[in-house]
Each structure stands twice: as C-alpha cells, then as structure tokens.
Scaffold this active site. Structure first.
Site, PDB file in Angstrom:
ATOM      1  N   CYS A 170      35.822-109.066  95.686  1.00  0.00           N
ATOM      2  CA  CYS A 170      36.051-108.226  94.541  1.00  0.00           C
ATOM      3  C   CYS A 170      37.408-108.598  93.992  1.00  0.00           C
ATOM      4  O   CYS A 170      37.614-109.290  92.995  1.00  0.00           O
ATOM      5  CB  CYS A 170      36.356-106.556  94.943  1.00  0.00           C
ATOM      6  SG  CYS A 170      35.076-106.165  95.725  1.00  0.00           S
TER       7      CYS A 170
ATOM      8  N   LYS B  52      38.568-101.212  85.621  1.00  0.00           N
ATOM      9  CA  LYS B  52      38.323-101.626  86.997  1.00  0.00           C
ATOM     10  C   LYS B  52      38.749-103.100  87.247  1.00  0.00           C
ATOM     11  O   LYS B  52      39.337-103.350  88.357  1.00  0.00           O
ATOM     12  CB  LYS B  52      36.652-101.793  86.928  1.00  0.00           C
ATOM     13  CG  LYS B  52      35.975-102.616  88.047  1.00  0.00           C
ATOM     14  CD  LYS B  52      36.359-101.848  89.572  1.00  0.00           C
ATOM     15  CE  LYS B  52      35.805-102.651  90.477  1.00  0.00           C
ATOM     16  NZ  LYS B  52      35.963-101.963  91.908  1.00  0.00           N
TER      17      LYS B  52
HETATM   18  N1  SAJ Z   1      44.863-108.068 101.772  1.00  0.00           N
HETATM   19  C1  SAJ Z   1      46.186-108.881 101.982  1.00  0.00           C
HETATM   20  N2  SAJ Z   1      47.511-108.070 102.135  1.00  0.00           N
HETATM   21  C2  SAJ Z   1      47.606-106.902 101.748  1.00  0.00           C
HETATM   22  C3  SAJ Z   1      46.225-106.110 101.553  1.00  0.00           C
HETATM   23  C4  SAJ Z   1      45.099-106.808 101.458  1.00  0.00           C
HETATM   24  O1  SAJ Z   1      46.101-109.977 102.513  1.00  0.00           O
HETATM   25  O2  SAJ Z   1      48.503-106.180 101.806  1.00  0.00           O
HETATM   26  C5  SAJ Z   1      43.810-108.949 101.727  1.00  0.00           C
HETATM   27  C6  SAJ Z   1      42.637-108.327 102.695  1.00  0.00           C
HETATM   28  O3  SAJ Z   1      43.004-108.976 103.916  1.00  0.00           O
HETATM   29  C7  SAJ Z   1      41.471-108.941 102.184  1.00  0.00           C
HETATM   30  C8  SAJ Z   1      41.860-108.724 100.641  1.00  0.00           C
HETATM   31  O4  SAJ Z   1      43.309-108.572 100.371  1.00  0.00           O
HETATM   32  O5  SAJ Z   1      41.331-110.385 102.562  1.00  0.00           O
HETATM   33  C9  SAJ Z   1      41.130-107.685  99.918  1.00  0.00           C
HETATM   34  O6  SAJ Z   1      41.272-106.383 100.601  1.00  0.00           O
HETATM   35  P1  SAJ Z   1      41.764-104.843 100.071  1.00  0.00           P
HETATM   36  O7  SAJ Z   1      41.673-104.189 101.264  1.00  0.00           O
HETATM   37  O8  SAJ Z   1      42.830-105.133  99.270  1.00  0.00           O
HETATM   38  O9  SAJ Z   1      40.526-104.662  99.277  1.00  0.00           O
HETATM   39  P2  SAJ Z   1      38.648-105.007  99.177  1.00  0.00           P
HETATM   40  O10 SAJ Z   1      38.320-105.999  98.716  1.00  0.00           O
HETATM   41  O11 SAJ Z   1      38.226-104.656 100.399  1.00  0.00           O
HETATM   42  O12 SAJ Z   1      38.475-103.705  98.004  1.00  0.00           O
HETATM   43  C10 SAJ Z   1      39.099-103.866  96.841  1.00  0.00           C
HETATM   44  C11 SAJ Z   1      39.519-102.279  96.553  1.00  0.00           C
HETATM   45  N3  SAJ Z   1      40.470-102.555  95.294  1.00  0.00           N
HETATM   46  C12 SAJ Z   1      41.765-102.182  95.262  1.00  0.00           C
HETATM   47  O13 SAJ Z   1      42.428-101.701  96.077  1.00  0.00           O
HETATM   48  C13 SAJ Z   1      42.562-102.053  94.017  1.00  0.00           C
HETATM   49  C14 SAJ Z   1      38.760-101.345  96.389  1.00  0.00           C
HETATM   50  O14 SAJ Z   1      39.294-100.190  95.857  1.00  0.00           O
HETATM   51  C15 SAJ Z   1      37.584-101.750  95.343  1.00  0.00           C
HETATM   52  O15 SAJ Z   1      36.566-100.785  94.967  1.00  0.00           O
HETATM   53  C16 SAJ Z   1      36.957-103.035  95.647  1.00  0.00           C
HETATM   54  O16 SAJ Z   1      37.997-103.943  95.759  1.00  0.00           O
HETATM   55  C17 SAJ Z   1      35.768-103.577  94.895  1.00  0.00           C
HETATM   56  O17 SAJ Z   1      34.745-103.107  94.965  1.00  0.00           O
HETATM   57  O18 SAJ Z   1      36.245-103.679  93.720  1.00  0.00           O
END
Ligand code: SAJ
Length: 433
Positions: free
Chosen positions: A269, A215
């Site tokens: 997360c 995780k």
């Molecule tokens: N972000 C960027 N650039 C990107 C992708 C994301 O700046 O190319 C930013 C987003 O804007 C945001 C942050 O990263 O601020 C996180 O967003 P996210 O969509 O990547 O993830 P979360 O936090 O919504 O959910 C994550 C997910 N983990 C992964 O994709 C590895 C999800 O599957 C997990 O279940 C969740 O964390 C968790 O609960 O741990």
C-alpha cells in the site's frame, strides 16, 4: 413499523481486505457470497478455512461459513449490495492499472437491478468511481444511473476505501472511521446505511473523488514521514551521528513526532499508493515523488553499509534478523528486509544466516545462495554480526547480556542500549584488537 430487511451482499475479491470484509458483513447478519477468480481460494473458504494469515480471521470465517452466512463462488451473483475489493496494481511506469475493478464492474453489470448499491473499496486513482459509473451506464442502458439521469436513479454507486492495518484487520475494520464518497449525495447516503450495519467507527460522507483522494493521501502522508526519518538516518550516517538518539531527543518537542527509519518501506500500500497521486498530477507532486525515491533508495543504502561491514570483517559470521515487511507478521512480499537479506546472501553466501521466526523455511529467492535459516538461540551463539532488518517483538526482547561482544547494525533501532552503528561498532572492534 420500520421494516429492516438485511441486504444480501456480494463481495468481489477475497484477498487481505475482501475476505475479512465479507466475514465481518456476514457476522452482522447479512447473507454474503464472496467471489474470487481462484478456485482454490473459493474451495478453501467453502470448507470454512482461510488462505491468508490474519489475527482471529480463521475462527470468524469458520463460524460464518458453518452458519451459512458466507459462501464463496467464482461467479458474481445477484445481491442488494456489491462490494469491490480487487487489487489495483501499477505497471513499470508506475501508472495505476484498474483493469480488475473494471472487470468486476462488468460482471456486476450482468446482474445489477434497480435498488442495488455498488461500492468500490479497492485503492484507486481519482476518477475510478466515475469510470465505473460510465461503464455501468454503457452496459446497462435500461437503468437510470446516478450523475447521468435527471430523475431518481435506479442504483447507487459509491467509493469507500478500507484503511485497516495488517495484523489488526478485524479490529480496525469494525472500529476505524470510514470516508464514504457518493457519485451523488443520495449514493453516499445509501452506502452509509450499509456500512452502519457493521462499522462502529464514524462514517463520514463526501463525494467519490474526495474519498478516492483521501485514501491515497493517507498512505502518501505516511510515506513522506517515513522518508523524512530514512533521510535523517542517511544524513546521520554521513555525519557520524546516532539517528536514534537524535530522533529520541527531537520527539521530546511537543509538536515533533518523527517516525522510525528502517530498511525502506514495504507492503502493498504505502509503497504503491503515492504513485497514483504522482501519476495523476506529476508536475504538482515533487515532494511525494521524492519521498518514494528516498524510501526506495534506503534499501540500497542499507545494502551498501552492511556489505562494507561484512567485507571489513572477513572472518565474522552474519545474522540477518527478519524478512517480513514489518514487525510480527509473516508477509515477506514487497519486503525491503527480504531485498537486503537476498542481496547479502548472494554476495556472501554461507557467511549469511537468516533468523525469521515467522518462516518455516527460506523463501525460494535464497535458493543456491548458500545462506541458511537458523533459530534465535543459534544466531546468538554463532553470529558475530547481527543486522536487525525487522522489529519483531522476539528480537526486541533479546537482552544486552546476550548481545555483548556482537557487532550490530541496528537498522530498525530496536536495541537502544546497544552501542550503535558502524562507527561505534568499528571503534569497538579496533579497541578490542
Ligand atoms: N515503516 C517504517 N517506519 C515507520 C513506520 C512504518 O519504516 O515508522 C515501514 C514498515 O516497516 C513497513 C511499511 O513502512 O515496511 C508500511 O508499514 P505500515 O505499518 O506503516 O503500513 P501498512 O502498509 O501495513 O498499512 C498501511 C496503513 N496506512 C497508514 O497507516 C496511513 C493502513 O492503515 C492502510 O489500510 C494500509 O496501508 C492499506 O491497505 O492501504
């Protein structure tokens, strides 16, 4: 005949993961009691309502509560399966705090009986499931505990992290693959049987420590990759390059897939979990630590660049587009967009307007700043500078014709047809003057 008695389930913690999980388990035909320390949350759910926003969750909770498959309580009750989904925050030194998990295990110890299964879903540092096992062994010396007894244990203990994406929780809860780590292989098998009731994705068994690490690794992987994109954007600013053009072209390579730069990494997360790895192995994790620092530092870079742009154009009205931590959700907590917008509002007061279709009013952080909340039409009419902090679909849909003549700092790269960045924006301004 094989008798399949549906287990009674107790889910501890009714937040963004616990409530959807409880509802999905209830939908599969198990009787579920959800436990939360917050009486208001408990009362809300018992009315068939919800206290969090998530696609389709309201209808599901309403249905399972009405059919008496789900009810909420402040007290842990007897069950066949216990699922722990409580928060695991970190302290100021980035050390993980598993107090809530241990409190949950203490409450379970009071009611657990032979034949039961205890599962931890909370994101946890490696070794947490072992600690829960040791705690249960201490509190319930009458039970044969897995990994300690030489005989067939009385209970099973396993770790099974959730990996759902906010905004797609119900779909991903059902369809994503799951890693299930047992204290022993027997524990993993017991937990597997339970998850098979409501998970359509593949359930893969392993040991508890590997599942815990999996995780953390998933979110650290994403953090490191976002940090690469964010660092590229800072390098590109320094070298006068358009980072979006560079990434677009580099991603045409068959084995290159660079993520998107932004104002930093938000949410509960990805900006948290990598620290659990760094805390567990500080000397061995320079890359993961640096990625965290790069992503946190990107907020300051955006604030500095936007500040310069606004100060250079003292008569311009500024629209900060978006406050959410990512696109198309209404969650403003731990949001880099919020940090940028609040900082700019503090510096420039009433010159700053916020555009956030998911907000009914400005959050309290803006109180006294002089900034206001305006709708998209007003922003396109009145703002001279637009700063895209969130890639909401509503923002992406704005055609170039409505952005003509605006100075744009496209932090999220949502308008590929707009001449980008300060360099071009400034050039354009010079040409116009
Ligand atoms: N972000 C960027 N650039 C990107 C992708 C994301 O700046 O190319 C930013 C987003 O804007 C945001 C942050 O990263 O601020 C996180 O967003 P996210 O969509 O990547 O993830 P979360 O936090 O919504 O959910 C994550 C997910 N983990 C992964 O994709 C590895 C999800 O599957 C997990 O279940 C969740 O964390 C968790 O609960 O741990």
């Amino acid at each position: 005949m094989l008798v399949d008695k549906k287990p009674d389930v107790c889910v501890l913690g009714l937040g963004y993961i616990g409530l959807p999980t409880a509802a999905v388990i209830a939908r599969s035909g198990c009787r579920v009691v959800g436990v939360d320390v917050n009486q208001i949350v408990v009362d809300t759910i018992n009315r068939g309502e919800i206290h969090i926003e998530e696609v389709d969750l309201d209808g599901l909770v309403q249905g399972v509560v009405a059919r008496q498959m789900l009810r909420a309580s402040t007290m842990v009750e007897k069950a066949d399966v216990f699922v722990i989904a409580v928060p695991t925050p970190f302290d100021d030194a980035h050390a993980p705090d598993i107090t809530y998990v241990l409190d949950a295990a203490t409450n379970i110890a009071a009611v657990v009986k032979p034949g039961d299964t205890v599962i931890i879903e909370s994101t946890s540092p490696v070794g947490t499931t072992d600690q829960v096992r040791d705690l249960l062994a201490k509190l319930r010396p009458d039970l044969k505990i897995p990994g300690i007894t030489g005989e067939t244990p009385d209970i099973a203990i396993a770790y099974c992290p959730e990996r759902v994406l906010p905004g797609r929780i119900l779909e991903e809860l059902t369809n994503n693959d799951r890693s299930i780590g047992g204290i022993t292989p027997r524990c993993a098998r017991k937990a597997l049987t339970f998850y098979k009731r409501f998970v359509r994705g593949e359930c893969v068994t392993t040991d508890a420590r590997s599942a815990e690490m999996t995780k953390l690794v998933e979110n650290a992987f994403r953090d490191v990759n976002i940090a690469f994109a964010n660092e590229l954007s800072i390098i590109s600013d320094h070298m006068g390059l358009d980072v979006w053009e560079v990434i677009r072209l580099a991603n045409r390579h068959p084995r290159v897939n660079i993520l998107q730069p932004g104002p930093g990494v938000g949410g509960h997360c990805i900006a948290v979990d990598p620290w659990f790895i760094v805390h567990g192995a500080p000397a061995q994790s320079p890359l993961i630590r640096t990625a965290r620092n790069v992503n946190d530092g990107k907020v300051d870079h955006v604030i500095a660049k936007a500040t310069q742009m606004i100060a250079d154009n003292p008569t311009f009205k500024v629209g900060c587009m978006g406050l959410a931590f990512k696109a198309n959700i209404d969650d403003f907590r731990e949001s880099p967009a919020m940090k940028v917008a609040v900082e700019l509002a503090t510096k420039f007061g009433s010159r700053i307007s916020i555009i956030e279709p998911y907000a009914a009013r400005l959050p309290a952080e803006f109180d006294g700043s002089g900034a206001d909340l305006i709708d998209l039409d007003t922003a396109l009419l009145e703002c001279d500078i637009l700063i895209t902090l969130v890639d909401h679909d509503a923002f992406k849909a704005i055609p170039l014709a409505e952005r003509v003549g605006k100075t744009v700092y496209d932090v999220r790269g949502i308008w590929p047809d707009q001449p980008r960045g300060m360099r071009r924006a400034t050039d354009r301004l010079k040409l116009a003057s």
